[in-house]
Design a protein around this motif. Sequence first.
Motif, PDB file in Angstrom:
ATOM      1  N   LYS A   1     -25.863  26.652   2.963  1.00 53.54           N
ATOM      2  CA  LYS A   1     -26.133  26.084   1.650  1.00 53.54           C
ATOM      3  C   LYS A   1     -27.363  26.745   1.050  1.00 53.54           C
ATOM      4  N   TYR A   2     -27.214  27.229  -0.182  1.00 53.70           N
ATOM      5  CA  TYR A   2     -28.294  27.936  -0.860  1.00 53.70           C
ATOM      6  C   TYR A   2     -28.915  27.023  -1.913  1.00 53.70           C
ATOM      7  N   THR A   3     -30.213  27.171  -2.107  1.00 58.56           N
ATOM      8  CA  THR A   3     -30.909  26.392  -3.116  1.00 58.56           C
ATOM      9  C   THR A   3     -31.390  27.315  -4.223  1.00 58.56           C
TER      10      THR A   3
ATOM     11  N   CYS B   1     -26.749  38.850  -0.429  1.00 59.20           N
ATOM     12  CA  CYS B   1     -26.693  37.516  -1.049  1.00 59.20           C
ATOM     13  C   CYS B   1     -27.710  36.588  -0.396  1.00 59.20           C
ATOM     14  N   ASN B   2     -27.737  36.585   0.953  1.00 60.42           N
ATOM     15  CA  ASN B   2     -28.679  35.723   1.657  1.00 60.42           C
ATOM     16  C   ASN B   2     -30.124  36.106   1.350  1.00 60.42           C
TER      17      ASN B   2
ATOM     18  N   LEU C   1     -31.160  35.173  -2.360  1.00 67.11           N
ATOM     19  CA  LEU C   1     -31.274  33.743  -2.592  1.00 67.11           C
ATOM     20  C   LEU C   1     -32.462  33.147  -1.848  1.00 67.11           C
ATOM     21  N   SER C   2     -32.761  33.675  -0.653  1.00 65.05           N
ATOM     22  CA  SER C   2     -33.901  33.136   0.092  1.00 65.05           C
ATOM     23  C   SER C   2     -35.218  33.462  -0.588  1.00 65.05           C
TER      24      SER C   2
ATOM     25  N   LYS D   1     -36.997  30.819  -2.893  1.00 62.37           N
ATOM     26  CA  LYS D   1     -37.900  29.813  -2.339  1.00 62.37           C
ATOM     27  C   LYS D   1     -39.315  30.363  -2.153  1.00 62.37           C
TER      28      LYS D   1
END
Length: 271
Positions: A190-192, A229-230, A233-234, A237
């Motif tokens: 799950k990505y935020t 992608c990971n 998206l990380s 944060k």
Amino acid sequence: NNGYVRVWNLKEQMLDYTSFTKYTEVTAVQWDPSGCLLAVANSVGEINLIDHRKKTIVGSITKKSYQGVRSLHFSSNRKNTLFTAGSDGQLVMYDYSLKDQCLKTWSLHQNKITMLKSSEDSPDILITGGLDQMINVVDVREKSGVSVFELSFPITAGNVLKGNHSLVLGGYYGEVVGVDLRKSNCEVMKYTGHSKTTITSVDVVKNTSVDVKGAKKQSIKEDGRESICNNSLSQIKEKPPLISKNINAESKTIEKKEETRVFEAKTKDVS
């Protein structure tokens, strides 16, 4: 929302032509594999086929249910074949060269279909997702070749990462979820980054490169899309500090071999 379709020449940065289909909302557009035919769907279930070379409508398809078509997909291995999915929860296969155009219909979802993609393993395997929280994997070569998966959120967008099992999906309440359909608990990541607003589009990068200042550029070939992608998206944060600034003062007082070790250690800590 006014039924007009405008095709732009991005190289020349100018409007190529405008086509009017019908005074109603345009809900989906899709080029065929040759780039010569453009399918345009609207909210009353009609699909117009525009010949890009002639810049005119050369054919049309009308769904019998008269409900809006939300997704279009031209087959890459079947001649004159177009798949549609829409508000009635049905996946329909058409041969737009025939008088009786509808070849087959699958009733898959209890609510609107919001995603229609083909598998990377085979162009005959299609993946649909909908507001009913269901994912369907359909083999169009078989009469009963449908696998069904239930998720925890209404699906509003999605794309294929790998094969016909690895997906990234967007949800009605802002969810962005990595899914592996081979696992019993298929929601694996799950990505935020989004608030609780509906995700309208999800795309992935297949092959790309990572370029870190002071490091060698490397091409990511296998599972490159998932890695990028990971990573991207990380970084929403927490933005990692620049490596070059951290080691600059230390490395000047050390021998060349030690400098390499410090650089590797700092790089490892950041990643």
